[in-house]
Design an enzyme around this catalytic site. Structure first.
Site: not given
Ligand code: 3PY
Length: 322
Positions: A159, A184, A265, A289, A291
Site C-alpha cells: 500500500g 497485483p 515499531d 511506535h 512510525g
C-alpha cells in the site's frame, strides 16, 4: 446558527488541526494528553456532539458513539490504522468515518528503513556492547552484520507505506523486490516489484517488511509455521500492527535462531513490559511506535482529520474516507 460541536479526545492534538476546526466549530477537548478510556467518556458533553476527533489508543466503541448522541455526523481518527475503531458500527449507523492515510507514508517508511539497518548491521547490539566495555577492536569478525545490498526484500502489503518503503530501500542496491497481497498492484511495475504468493515471499526473502493493517486475515500472520519457512539469515520488520505477529512464536524463533533478527515499531501490548523477553534479546530491535512521530507528519495528520470532519459536517465527501 449554533456552531457544530467537535469532541477532541486528547489535549495534545497538534495546533494546526485544532485551529482549522475552531474556524467553524466549537471544540471540546479532553484536558489530558494521555486520558484513560473512562476519562474520555466522562468529558463527552452531556448535550452530545456533532463530530468526534479520535486521538487515542482506546477503542472508539458503541459506548463512545452512544455518549456522543444522535447528532453525531462525523468521526475522524488521527491515525491511518483503524483497528481501534468500530468501523462496522459507524457504517451501520450511517456515520461518515475517515482516517489519515497517506500523509504518514514517508515517515513510517523512514522508520522501516531505520529498523532494517539497525537489525541487519546489529547497531543496537553493538551499542550495548560499547556501553558494557565489550567493544573488541582487534577482531576482524567482531559484530558482523548482513548486507542489505544484493538482498531479496519482500514487502507484505504494498500500500502507500509499502510503496514509500520500496522506493527508499531500492536505493540500497538490493537484489530483488518481492511483494504479496490480495492482488497485483499497478504501482508495482514502476518499482520493479514482483508479485508473489505469501508463501513464496516468506521462503525467498532476506528482509521481510510488514506494512499491513491488522484484520481477521492478518492476525498472527507470522506464526511458528511461517518462522519455520523463513531463511535462518532473514530479518522480519513490522511497522503495521503488533497483532500481525504471534509474539511468543517470534521470541522462540529469535532465541533458537530460526531467523536472524527482528525489528518492530509495533507490538502487543504497547507499551511492552520492560521485562518482556523481546526487550532483552540482542537480535530484536524495538521502537516505541514512533512510525509517524515527526512534527510535520503529526501536524499533517491533525489537519487531515480536521478536514475529514469539516467536510462531513457540510455533507461533502471526506478527503480520506474509510
Ligand atoms: O497512524 C497509524 O495507524 C500509526 O500507527 C502510525 O504509526
Amino acid at each position: 446558527m449554533a456552531r457544530p460541536k467537535v469532541f477532541v479526545s486528547n489535549a495534545e492534538v497538534p495546533e494546526p488541526g485544532l485551529a482549522l476546526l475552531r474556524q467553524e466549530c466549537e471544540v471540546v477537548e479532553v484536558p489530558s494528553n494521555n486520558p484513560s478510556y473512562d476519562t474520555i467518556l466522562q468529558h463527552m458533553p452531556s448535550s452530545g456532539v456533532d463530530a468526534i476527533f479520535w486521538c487515542s489508543k482506546y477503542k472508539l466503541d458503541a459506548a463512545v458513539v452512544d455518549a456522543a448522541g444522535p447528532a453525531l455526523r462525523a468521526v475522524a481518527s488521527m491515525s491511518a490504522g483503524y483497528d481501534h475503531i468500530d468501523a462496522h458500527l459507524l457504517k451501520r449507523r450511517g456515520i461518515p468515518f475517515g482516517n489519515t492515510a497517506n500523509v504518514l507514508n514517508d515517515a513510517v517508511a523512514e522508520t522501516a528503513v531505520a529498523l532494517v539497518l539497525t537489525v541487519s548491521r546489529r547497531l543496537q547490539e553493538g551499542r550495548r556492547a560499547l556501553e558494557r566495555g565489550l567493544w573488541e577492536t582487534g577482531r576482524p569478525q567482531f559484530m558482523l552484520g548482513l548486507d542489505v545490498a544484493g538482498s531479496t526484500v519482500g514487502v507484505v502489503g504494498l500500500g502507500g507505506i509499502g510503496q514509500a518503503f520500496a522506493k527508499r530501500i531500492k536505493a540500497f542496491n538490493i537484489g530483488k523486490l518481492l511483494y504479496s497481497g490480495h492482488k497485483p498492484k499497478p504501482e508495482a511495475s514502476a518499482l520493479g516489484a514482483e508479485f508473489v504468493s505469501f508463501d513464496e515471499l516468506v521462503r525467498k526473502s532476506d528482509i521481510i517488511v510488514m506494512a499491513c493493517p491488522l484484520t481477521a486475515e492478518t492476525k498472527n500472520l507470522f506464526n511458528a509455521q511461517v518462522f519455520d519457512e523463513m531463511k535462518s539469515t532473514s530479518i522480519l520488520i513490522n511497522v503495521g500492527r503488533g497483532g500481525c505477529i504471534d509474539q511468543e512464536a517470534l521470541v522462540d524463533a529469535l532465541k533458537t535462531k530460526k531467523i536472524w533478527g527482528a525489528g518492530l515499531d509495533v507490538m502487543v501490548p504497547e507499551p511492552i513490559p520492560v521485562d518482556h523477553p523481546l526487550v532483552s534479546l540482542d537480535n530484536c530491535v524495538l521502537f516505541p511506535h514512533v512510525g509517524s512521530a515527526t512534527v510535520g507528519t503529526r501536524a499533517a495528520m491533525a489537519v487531515l482529520a480536521a478536514k475529514n470532519i469539516l467536510c462531513a459536517l457540510k455533507g461533502q465527501p471526506m478527503p480520506s474516507p474509510v
